[in-house]
Design a protein around this motif. Structure first.
Motif, PDB file in Angstrom:
ATOM      1  N   ILE A  96       0.858  -1.182   0.000  1.00 40.03           N
ATOM      2  CA  ILE A  96       0.000   0.000   0.000  1.00 40.03           C
ATOM      3  C   ILE A  96       0.900   1.240   0.000  1.00 40.03           C
ATOM      4  N   GLU A  98       1.309   5.675  -0.635  1.00 40.62           N
ATOM      5  CA  GLU A  98       0.652   6.981  -0.572  1.00 40.62           C
ATOM      6  C   GLU A  98       0.195   7.397  -1.964  1.00 40.62           C
ATOM      7  N   ILE A 105       3.515   2.587   2.511  1.00 36.34           N
ATOM      8  CA  ILE A 105       2.857   2.651   3.812  1.00 36.34           C
ATOM      9  C   ILE A 105       3.030   1.331   4.558  1.00 36.34           C
ATOM     10  N   CYS A 106       2.726   0.234   3.877  1.00 37.59           N
ATOM     11  CA  CYS A 106       2.859  -1.073   4.515  1.00 37.59           C
ATOM     12  C   CYS A 106       2.958  -2.147   3.440  1.00 37.59           C
ATOM     13  N   TYR A 115      -3.414  -3.534   9.138  1.00 43.30           N
ATOM     14  CA  TYR A 115      -2.715  -2.252   9.267  1.00 43.30           C
ATOM     15  C   TYR A 115      -3.760  -1.142   9.232  1.00 43.30           C
ATOM     16  N   LEU A 117      -4.906   2.252   8.252  1.00 37.07           N
ATOM     17  CA  LEU A 117      -4.562   3.230   7.229  1.00 37.07           C
ATOM     18  C   LEU A 117      -4.986   4.642   7.612  1.00 37.07           C
ATOM     19  N   ILE A 152      -4.948   6.376  -1.710  1.00 36.85           N
ATOM     20  CA  ILE A 152      -3.837   5.437  -1.603  1.00 36.85           C
ATOM     21  C   ILE A 152      -3.827   4.517  -2.820  1.00 36.85           C
TER      22      ILE A 152
END
Length: 342
Positions: A96, A98, A105-106, A115, A117, A152
């Motif tokens: 994932i 930005e 992000i992860c 996770y 968000l 995202i």
């Protein structure tokens, strides 16, 4: 089910509920005082990996996800309920990013991994929090905090132990169909494979996941053809099976072309262990087979395995070579071997 490995979505967590302005009103109690409750927290937006998914196709039809707002506070010191969360269910191997599609992000690589968000906004304070010795009846309360809002990118990189690379029509899909239960499209024209395919191969009581991607051509790392888009799906593999067709005039030159594309792409593909095989050897005579194997040996620096998925010649040798590399990598990672499940 259609395959989709990249999607852009818009998410928004819930706003916090507002605090309440309320006063205690009961018979025979003249000065009840403030009793306004706090607002509830807004819902969060989560991403969670689930078993049984291997595509992001669901996010082509729904791109907006919004968590619920927290319930407002009420009298009698009653706090509002928390807003409901929203969970984006994604396949294992999803990354994932930005909105710039570059900032990670992860990276979700295990089933059940979660996770957050976007966090929901906190609920506002009711007027009971503002009571002081000089202000016994406050008539103010806080509004809830707003939630987070952003776009995202979801990007899927399949989780596989071994990956197939080579030019179009090198026999990758035929090999995948021969050693797994996968049913890829097979035809005698280039770029038959339009989307990556996965299958589970078994050899000597062990099993591993094999990934096939569309064929590479010269300039693939610059966007020529379609294979460059899917090279990310073999980034996570432990070993590459590089197939070069015996029908090529110069197998050594073909091998070097694909190697250049892997090196130019980056992502550690050029450093991965590689098994080289001359495929489709059933389509040439013994003399041509020997000549082309020698050409490939000079380019690769080692003798290639000879393979024909159609007649199953050399199939077990290739699988054992792949399994040996995979077992070595698993032991280095401290992971147990994959026994065949009954």
């Amino acid at each position: 089910m259609k395959f989709l490995d990249q999607a852009k979505v818009h998410i928004r967590s819930g706003d916090g509920g507002a605090g309440a302005v309320s006063f205690r009103r009961e018979k025979f109690i003249e000065f009840g005082g403030p009793d306004g409750g706090d607002g509830g927290r807004g819902g969060d937006v989560w991403a969670e990996t689930v078993d049984g998914l291997n595509t992001l196709i669901d996010y082509r039809y729904q791109q907006h996800f919004k968590a619920k707002t927290g319930v407002h506070g009420m009298g009698r010191n009653m706090t509002g309920a928390r807003g409901a969360d929203v969970t984006l269910k994604v396949p294992v191997g999803t990354q994932i990013y930005e909105d710039d599609n570059e900032t990670l992000i992860c990276d979700l690589t295990v089933v059940g991994q979660r996770y957050r968000l976007a966090a929901g906004g906190n609920g506002g304070f009711g007027n009971q929090h503002f009571k002081t010795s000089t202000n016994q009846a406050p008539r103010r309360a806080n509004p809830g905090q707003p939630g987070e809002e952003k776009s995202i990118w979801l990007r899927l990189k399949l989780i596989a132990d071994a990956g197939l690379v080579g030019l179009p029509n090198a026999g990758k899909s035929t090999f995948l169909a021969a050693v797994t239960a996968a049913k890829p499209k097979i035809a005698d024209y280039p770029f038959t494979t339009l989307y990556p395919g996965l299958g589970v191969a078994r050899i000597d009581g062990r099993e591993f996941v094999l990934a096939d991607i569309p064929g590479l051509i010269e300039g693939a790392h610059e966007g020529v053809g379609i294979g460059d888009r899917f090279l990310g799906h073999v980034e996570r593999t432990r070993v590459l099976l590089h197939l070069v067709s015996a029908q090529e005039e110069n197998p050594g030159k073909v091998y070097k072309t694909v190697r250049r594309e892997l090196e130019a792409y980056g992502g550690g593909l050029a450093e991965k262990p590689e098994i080289v095989a001359l495929s489709q050897v059933d389509t040439v005579d013994a003399e041509a087979r020997k000549k082309k194997a020698a050409s490939l040996k000079r380019a690769a620096g080692r003798a290639p395995l000879l393979l024909s998925a159609a007649t199953r010649e050399g199939v077990e040798a290739v699988l054992r070579a792949l399994m040996a590399e995979i077992e070595a990598a698993r032991q280095a990672d401290g992971k147990p071997s994959a026994e065949v499940r009954s």
